[in-house]
Write a protein that holds these residues in place. Structure first.
Motif, PDB file in Angstrom:
ATOM      1  N   VAL A   1       0.866  -1.167   0.000  1.00 58.84           N
ATOM      2  CA  VAL A   1       0.000   0.000   0.000  1.00 58.84           C
ATOM      3  C   VAL A   1       0.907   1.221   0.000  1.00 58.84           C
ATOM      4  N   VAL A   2       0.524   2.235  -0.760  1.00 58.64           N
ATOM      5  CA  VAL A   2       1.275   3.491  -0.832  1.00 58.64           C
ATOM      6  C   VAL A   2       0.474   4.567  -0.107  1.00 58.64           C
ATOM      7  N   VAL A   3       1.126   5.293   0.789  1.00 57.84           N
ATOM      8  CA  VAL A   3       0.488   6.400   1.498  1.00 57.84           C
ATOM      9  C   VAL A   3       1.220   7.686   1.117  1.00 57.84           C
ATOM     10  N   VAL A   4       0.481   8.612   0.520  1.00 53.54           N
ATOM     11  CA  VAL A   4       1.019   9.897   0.066  1.00 53.54           C
ATOM     12  C   VAL A   4       0.520  10.954   1.046  1.00 53.54           C
TER      13      VAL A   4
ATOM     14  N   VAL B   1       4.597   1.877   1.626  1.00 53.56           N
ATOM     15  CA  VAL B   1       5.578   2.850   1.178  1.00 53.56           C
ATOM     16  C   VAL B   1       4.972   4.225   1.427  1.00 53.56           C
ATOM     17  N   VAL B   2       5.724   5.088   2.114  1.00 51.72           N
ATOM     18  CA  VAL B   2       5.214   6.398   2.501  1.00 51.72           C
ATOM     19  C   VAL B   2       6.065   7.482   1.849  1.00 51.72           C
ATOM     20  N   ILE B   3       5.395   8.442   1.191  1.00 50.54           N
ATOM     21  CA  ILE B   3       6.059   9.620   0.646  1.00 50.54           C
ATOM     22  C   ILE B   3       5.284  10.848   1.102  1.00 50.54           C
ATOM     23  N   GLY B   4       5.920  12.024   1.068  1.00 51.16           N
ATOM     24  CA  GLY B   4       5.173  13.237   1.356  1.00 51.16           C
ATOM     25  C   GLY B   4       5.878  14.188   2.289  1.00 51.16           C
ATOM     26  N   VAL B   5       5.072  15.063   2.900  1.00 51.96           N
ATOM     27  CA  VAL B   5       5.552  16.075   3.841  1.00 51.96           C
ATOM     28  C   VAL B   5       4.618  16.090   5.045  1.00 51.96           C
TER      29      VAL B   5
ATOM     30  N   ALA C   1      -3.106  -0.487  -3.259  1.00 51.11           N
ATOM     31  CA  ALA C   1      -3.885   0.751  -3.131  1.00 51.11           C
ATOM     32  C   ALA C   1      -2.938   1.925  -2.939  1.00 51.11           C
ATOM     33  N   VAL C   2      -3.433   3.114  -3.290  1.00 55.24           N
ATOM     34  CA  VAL C   2      -2.737   4.369  -3.004  1.00 55.24           C
ATOM     35  C   VAL C   2      -3.700   5.235  -2.201  1.00 55.24           C
ATOM     36  N   LEU C   3      -3.215   5.740  -1.062  1.00 54.00           N
ATOM     37  CA  LEU C   3      -4.027   6.597  -0.206  1.00 54.00           C
ATOM     38  C   LEU C   3      -3.370   7.971  -0.100  1.00 54.00           C
ATOM     39  N   PHE C   4      -4.107   9.011  -0.479  1.00 54.61           N
ATOM     40  CA  PHE C   4      -3.653  10.392  -0.351  1.00 54.61           C
ATOM     41  C   PHE C   4      -4.271  10.981   0.919  1.00 54.61           C
TER      42      PHE C   4
END
Length: 194
Positions: free
Chosen positions: A4-7, A140-144, A47-50
């Motif tokens: 799962v990707v968390v943005v 996997v986590v990306i962002g600010v 899944a991708v979660l924003f």
């Protein structure tokens, strides 16, 4: 095995240099983040979660966050909107959004995960339980910001049994970069730089 990707909070008030709470260097992340999202493969992405930091002008000043930061990400304003093109995600990968009013996306009860396409919203906790029950073990986590909302997203994912990877080039912090956050806050836990 799928991930799962968390943005986390890729919103104008954080990402744009003129944003209400601009994170240094975040403006340069939009294009690489979008390219990275576009390269995700449905064969290995569940899944991708924003996430969206979401505040309201009439209640922000009484919040704990107001003691540290100026008002930002007021729902419906230009600063609240995501700067990334969510359509870059392969339509075969389910994509969702979650609005949160505090640093930790896990803290508020009864938050809902809403599909970007058609469909019913889901309880946040059930959403992540269902991923784990379906065999998704990696996030996997990306962002600010690496030392605030990204840090708390990682913490909750680890608590829920996910192994977490954070691509260093796709994350920026306010006071601490992600490598320092991982070293100081996640030593010995299932968290790694990617």
């Amino acid at each position: 095995m799928k991930k799962v990707v968390v943005v986390v909070d890729t919103q104008a008030d954080f990402m744009n240099p003129d944003g209400a709470l601009a994170v240094a260097g975040a403006g340069s992340l939009a294009a690489p983040m979008t390219a990275w999202l576009k390269a995700l493969d449905s064969k290995d992405t569940a899944a991708v979660l924003f996430t969206f930091d979401t505040h309201f002008a009439d209640t922000y000043l009484s919040s704990a966050e107001a003691q540290q930061f100026p008002i930002h990400c007021v729902r419906g304003t230009p600063g609240w909107h995501n700067v990334l093109d969510t359509a870059a995600v392969d339509p075969a990968i389910p994509a969702y959004r979650l609005e949160k009013g505090v640093f930790a996306m896990w803290e508020e009860p009864d938050l809902r995960v809403e599909p970007l396409a058609d469909g019913a919203s889901l309880d946040r906790d059930a959403f992540f339980r269902d991923l784990r029950a379906g065999g998704v073990e990696e996030a996997v986590v990306i962002g600010v910001a690496a030392d605030y909302c990204v840090r708390w997203a990682i913490d909750g994912l680890v608590e829920r049994g996910f192994r977490v990877t954070v691509p260093q080039a796709l994350t920026r912090g306010i006071a601490r970069p992600i490598d320092q956050v991982l070293e100081e806050d996640f030593a010995g836990k299932a968290v790694a730089l990617g």
